[in-house]
Structure formats: C-alpha cells, structure tokens
Design a protein around this motif. Structure first.
Motif, PDB file in Angstrom:
ATOM      1  N   PHE A 135     -16.058 -14.529   9.423  1.00 43.76           N
ATOM      2  CA  PHE A 135     -15.422 -15.100  10.610  1.00 43.76           C
ATOM      3  C   PHE A 135     -15.233 -14.554  11.528  1.00 43.76           C
ATOM      4  CE2 PHE A 135     -13.684 -15.567   6.054  1.00 43.76           C
ATOM      5  CZ  PHE A 135     -13.270 -16.765   5.692  1.00 43.76           C
ATOM      6  N   ASN A 136     -15.023 -14.867  12.435  1.00 41.75           N
ATOM      7  CA  ASN A 136     -14.233 -14.773  13.777  1.00 41.75           C
ATOM      8  C   ASN A 136     -13.746 -13.172  13.784  1.00 41.75           C
ATOM      9  OD1 ASN A 136     -13.587 -13.952  16.136  1.00 41.75           O
ATOM     10  ND2 ASN A 136     -13.730 -16.225  17.035  1.00 41.75           N
ATOM     11  N   VAL A 195      -9.968 -13.465  13.064  1.00 44.73           N
ATOM     12  CA  VAL A 195      -9.629 -13.272  11.739  1.00 44.73           C
ATOM     13  C   VAL A 195      -9.088 -12.289  10.540  1.00 44.73           C
ATOM     14  CG1 VAL A 195      -9.466 -14.856   9.067  1.00 44.73           C
ATOM     15  CG2 VAL A 195     -10.292 -15.755  11.690  1.00 44.73           C
ATOM     16  N   ASP A 239     -13.437 -20.344  11.054  1.00 48.62           N
ATOM     17  CA  ASP A 239     -13.064 -20.420  11.741  1.00 48.62           C
ATOM     18  C   ASP A 239     -11.895 -21.263  12.227  1.00 48.62           C
ATOM     19  OD1 ASP A 239     -14.037 -17.665  12.675  1.00 48.62           O
ATOM     20  OD2 ASP A 239     -15.757 -18.468  13.391  1.00 48.62           O
TER      21      ASP A 239
END
Lengths: 256, 436
Positions: free
Chosen positions: A72-73, A76, A107
C-alpha cells in the motif's frame, strides 16, 4: 453461532502486528466477525467469549509490516504506526479491521471515510500527530553536569519513539535522554548514534543527577526573554491557554 | 553590562516585530558529521511556546542593537527617545542561540537591528553574526534576518546565502505615510532590497536545478510587515498594497502589526489609543482570502466601500453582497465555488471534492468533514435541498441570523409557535391549581 474469540496481544507496535498475523489465521477459521483483537487486559471477562493469549513474535510482526509497506501507499503504514502508539483502548481491534479492509480495497482505504474503522484511525492519527507536534516544541532539556541533556514528558500517547526520531536528527551531536514519566520509559541517545528506549525504568519522577553550573543562568535568561517578548497592551491569556494548554506547562522552564 | 540586561533591553526593543514564524524551510540535520553541527528545520515550523499575549514564540527575537541614528516617530528605539541602550557582541548572540537551541527553547534566530552609523555597517554586523553562527558554531537551524534598507547589494546577497528567510520592513503602507513618520527612510530604499532578494531567489531556483553544489538563497522566501493604524489609510488601500506585494515581490507573507502607541507626537494617534486589534484581525482574514481562496483585493473592498465590516468577516460580507450566486450545491460545484462559501475552507473543500466521488454528500457528512454549518447553512444545498425549509435568501435575514448567533431550527420553532418542555408529574401549574 460461532463463539467469539478474543485474542489478547501485547500493547506495543510489535505486539499488535504479530497479533494481526495470528488473528488472520483465526479469522480464516472462524470468520471475520467472530475474532477480536485486544491489546489490554479486559476489565471484565465476558462469559460467552473465549480468551486466547498470544505471544509476541518479532518475525510475524515484521512479516505483516513489510507486507503492508510493500502493498500500500506509505500513508497506510504511517496510519497504522500512529494508531499503535495512541492511548486508545480499542486500537488493536480497530487496526485489525482496518488492515483487513486495506487488503480488501487497497489504497482506496485512505479515502473511504464512510467506514467507521477508517474514520477512527484517521482521527486517532491526527490526535497523536498533534500531541507529537506540540511536544516537539514544548519539551525542555536541562543540562546536567556531565553535559548530558535531560527532559521529562508526560504525554497521553506513547510518542517517545517519534520524538526520538525528531531529536536524533536535530541534536545529532548531543548526548540526551528523554523520560516518559507516566509510562516509565526512558529514551537514551548517544552522540552520533541511534537512540535506545528502555521500558520499566523507575527513576523517582526523573529527579536525579546534578544540574550543570551554567544551567541556572540560561534558564533565567530564557525566563527574562519570555516575559519581555509579550506586548502588555495585547495581553490575552485565553489565547495563550488555547494555544498552550495547561497540561503541557508542567515541565516547561518558563512556567515553573 | 550584564548579558541578562542586554537580553531584556534588546528583546523588549524587538517585540513589536511580528514575523516570528519558523516555516517554509526543510533541512535535514547533519547526522554523523564529525565536524559537529546542530539543528535542522521543519517545513511547517514549530511553535516553542506562547507568550502572555497569546502569540507564538518560535525564534529568539532580538535586535543586534537599539542604538539607532534614525528618528522614526512611531518607533520606541528612535534617536530622540531617552531609553536604555545596549548592543550585543556577535559572539554573545551566537552563544545565546546555541544554548537556547540545545535546550529546545527556540527554533532559531530572528535578528534585526537599529541603524548604527549607517546601513552598510549595520548590515555588516548582522552578516558577521550570521556568518559566525553558521560557520564557527555550526548552527544548522532556522535563521531570519532583516534586510536593512540602503545597505549595499553585496552584503544583502551574502547574508541571503546563510539565512532561511529575509525580510525588509515596508513599515508604512504608503510613501506619504513613510515621509511623514519616518523622515530618514524612503520607499525606494525599501523596495530595492526586496526586489534584489526576489531576483536572487528566482535565480537561485535555476542554479539549484542545474548545479550540484549550489547553495540555497533565502530558501524560506521573504516576508515583510507594515504598521496598521499609525497613519490614516483606508483598509482598501492596505489590502491593495499587500496584493501588490504578493504579486510583484512574490512575498511568502505580509504581516500586519496593530500600532501600539509608544511615543507622543502631533502626527501620531494619541497615547491612550488602544491597538486596532479587530482591524488587524480583519486584515489577516482578507490576506488569507487573497492567498488561499482566490479573492482579488478589489473584490473584498472597493473605493466606495473602503473599510471592513466590523461585525462580519470579509468572506461572509462578500457572500451577502453576492447572494445571486447562492445557494451553491455541494455535490456539484467546483472547488473554487466551494471555497467562496462562508464556513468552508481549503481543507474541507478538498475533502468534499474527493469524498463526493464515492457517494452523495448530505449535511451530516459535510459537518464531519469540518464544514462550519453555523455559517455555511445559509449558502448551500445538499442534493438540491437546504437544511431547513424556512430559510430565506435575503440579505437582512441572513445577516440577522449570522450576527444573532441564532440557530435556524430554533427560529423555526419560535416562528411557528411550537413549544415543548419536559413532562413532569408534579409541577404542572394546571394540575396544582385544580388540585388545591
């Protein structure tokens, strides 16, 4: 109906992350809604719940956090970390659910405020960040006679590590220690090294060591500066209290 | 003279300078650098304490000296005033900064000065101090230096390479005011270093892109400040001046300082005037409207309407004069129309724009996003509906509601003669009367 399983994990970043790893196995076996994760001893045991103690395993914690970081980004992972250090009682379960949603939707989780867990994680993060930001400015070091800097704090959230990261960069060439009086934790930083955090240190509320000779002079200089810089005609105690709530002033040089 | 006295005198002399921010510059500390060094900067700035007037203290704000050869009428350090004078040695400033910084009292140094002999000598002293601090004491934190009007170009240029932010004070918004109150200063001398710093920053941006070792020049940009209420400019003039400053000099900030009477003079407001705090507040509101909300100065105020509304903030005021644009539909309007709704700021407008991609927003949703419904409710519709059906698109009505702190729901209840109260067994008057 399946009996609810309550998994008890350790109240720390590693504890909760490894709890999430174990929780996942229980979740696959018993279903999402039947597994809860908890990081504090329950005040009241529920008759119909089954309580299971989990052991913290660094290996599992690393697996979960690496996977989150990779998939994930970065935001997170940041949210997850900030939530683990918060004072929230329910944080382990909120995070357990938050991470499950993250794996469901990717995301997009950062925008879906309609999900209660996502909303509470966002709010918790904001609270933790605000406190960290305040302490970044309001923490006061005193110089000891061996040239070490010492600071005492009493934050609501466990922000010691965040503060360590900040001051490690800022005061790279200083030996300093920050003590979290409420949690009995001490952060030690040695010149040009990384910092270490020790748990369960009993230090008589941080009253140890001898102040250096010139410390008193600089404290007085600071108090003089602080008093002079205010414009009398514009006095506004309410605004001062809004910006700098009383609970921060306990260990601040200019208010002692 | 004791350092304690010097600090007291020179901090007192500097306290009317408003630009005490530590933002705009982001620099990592020099970790594991064996040559020593201390400090970093954080782009959002850090407030280290708040003084009794509620203002943020983040920098050690002092003057180099309050000896001044100028005789500006509004200034407490003017030549003709009989006050305690002091001067810091560059080393003293460096030591103070370093020791305060280590103890986390401050975020850096804000250095200004009275004019000793001539502008060049003053600027040279400031430069020498900053040079010592950066190179001998290895201070890597935030430094804000004043550019002295009339100082030579080279000195300002060299100082700029070591400071994070520079500022040249505009002092008074108009050239006439300056001539009247600050006879030794002139507009041209003030504007020249401003222009120079602006060109320097733009040039430096190019250099940094193209050369590896280019040094940063004033990375946090330049700011300026002016005194409000010492001369009789209209608010419209002030707003136009700051718009021009933002546009022509790419200022990061323009600060406004409510005039605090310190001297007696026939051309100044009398000594018992209180600082025009509300006016200062309205100016900052207008300033933010220009910087973040896309307003133009002539939209906020005009020749016919040159002063701020005392009761309403400028944005509400503007909205009430342009009721034909409202109500605005939250789920459809573009970002800039959303920004023009009172009670919605850049943060909540951005949240609305990103959240309405996923679902239709109602009043409860936007309240959670941080919209101030108390003000916004008169100007918006959600999904085609206003929040209460008794609301009128009428300037008088909305003004009354906004000022009276009235809850539209309560007015609804009052207007329709609905009353309600908690039922009680004992103190119903009717029961008591018939019972006795």
């Amino acid at each position: 109906m399946e009996q609810t399983k309550v998994l008890l994990c350790e109240n720390s970043f590693e504890g909760i992350m490894s709890g999430v790893y174990d929780g996942w196995i229980y979740r696959n076996r018993y279903g999402r809604e039947n597994v809860r994760l908890q990081c504090s001893r329950p005040d009241n045991y529920n008759l119909f719940y089954e309580y299971i103690n989990l052991n913290t395993s660094i290996e599992k914690a690393v697996k979960v956090s690496e996977s989150v970081k990779k998939k994930f980004n970065g935001k997170v992972f940041y949210n997850i970390y900030m939530t683990t250090v918060s004072e929230e009682d329910d944080k382990a379960d909120i995070l357990f659910r938050y991470i499950q949603y993250a794996y469901d939707m990717g995301d997009r989780i950062l925008e879906c405020m309609a999900i209660p867990e996502v909303m509470s994680v966002t709010k918790i993060c904001k609270r933790v960040w605000f406190e960290y930001d305040h302490f970044r400015g309001f923490i006061r070091f005193t110089e000891m006679n061996n040239n070490t800097l010492k600071a005492k704090i009493q934050p609501k959230n466990d922000i010691l590590e965040l503060l360590g990261e900040h001051f490690k960069d800022r005061l790279a060439n200083e030996n300093f220690l920050i003590e979290d009086i409420g949690r009995k934790k001490v952060l030690l930083h040695k010149k040009e090294c990384d910092f270490v955090i020790y748990n369960n240190i009993v230090t008589d509320n941080g009253n140890y060591g001898i102040m250096s000779d010139r410390e008193k002079t600089y404290e007085d200089l600071w108090r003089v500066f602080f008093d002079t810089i205010a414009i009398k005609e514009r006095n506004n105690n309410e605004l001062q209290r809004n910006n700098l709530p009383l609970r921060y002033r306990k260990y601040m040089t200019e208010f002692i | 003279m004791e350092i304690m006295d010097k600090l007291r005198i020179l901090a007192d002399a500097a306290k009317y300078d408003v630009a005490c921010t530590s933002s705009g510059s982001s620099r990592k500390g020099k970790v594991n650098n064996h040559t020593g060094g201390i400090g970093n900067t954080v782009s959002c700035g850090i407030c280290h304490t708040f003084s009794a007037d509620g203002r943020c203290v983040s920098l050690l704000k002092i003057l180099m000296t309050n000896n001044c050869v100028y005789d500006c009428k509004y200034c407490q350090n003017r030549k003709s005033n009989d006050i305690e004078r002091a001067q810091f040695e560059p080393e003293e400033i460096c030591r103070l900064t370093m020791e305060f910084y280590r103890r986390n009292y401050i975020e850096g140094l804000f250095l200004s000065s009275g004019i000793i002999d001539n502008p060049d000598r003053t600027m040279e002293l400031l430069y020498r101090t900053i040079f010592l601090l950066r190179n001998i004491y290895k201070f890597n934190g935030y430094i804000h230096v004043k550019g002295i009007p009339g100082a030579s170009e080279e000195l300002i240029q060299m100082t700029g390479f070591m400071a994070d932010r520079m500022s040249v004070n505009l002092e008074l918004p108009t050239a006439e005011g300056l001539k009247l109150l600050a006879p030794n200063k002139n507009r041209k001398n003030i504007v020249t270093p401003m222009k120079q710093i602006q060109t320097g920053i733009n040039q430096n941006r190019y250099d940094i892109k193209n050369y590896n070792n280019a040094q940063e020049f004033v990375p946090a940009g330049q700011s300026t400040q002016m005194i409000i209420g010492a001369t009789n400019e209209s608010d419209y003039q002030l707003v136009s001046v700051s718009e021009a400053l933002y546009k022509n000099f790419q200022m990061k900030r323009v600060f406004y300082s409510a005039y605090v009477p310190v001297n007696e003079d026939s051309s100044l407001p009398s000594l018992d005037t209180t600082p025009p705090m509300l006016r200062e507040h309205r100016l900052y509101q207008a300033d933010f409207m220009m910087r973040f909300y896309g307003f133009k100065a002539k939209e906020i105020l005009s020749e016919d309407n040159p002063n701020f509304n005392v009761f309403l903030d400028p944005k509400c005021d503007w909205a009430l004069k342009h009721l034909e644009r409202y109500p605005i539909e939250i789920n459809k309007a573009d970002y800039y129309s959303l920004l023009r709704i009172p009670g919605i700021g850049p943060v909540s407008a951005k949240r609305i724009v990103s959240a309405r991609k996923h679902n239709v927003l109602g009043f409860d949703d936007i309240r959670k996003m941080g919209v101030v419904l108390k003000r916004a409710v008169y100007f918006i519709t959600c999904n085609g509906k206003m929040m209460y059906y008794n609301m009128k698109m009428n300037e008088d009505y909305i003004t009354r509601q906004l000022l009276g702190n009235n809850n539209p729901r309560r007015t609804f209840v009052e207007e329709n003669n609905i009353s309600y109260r908690q039922l009680s067994l004992f103190d119903d008057e009717q029961v008591l009367q018939t019972g006795s």
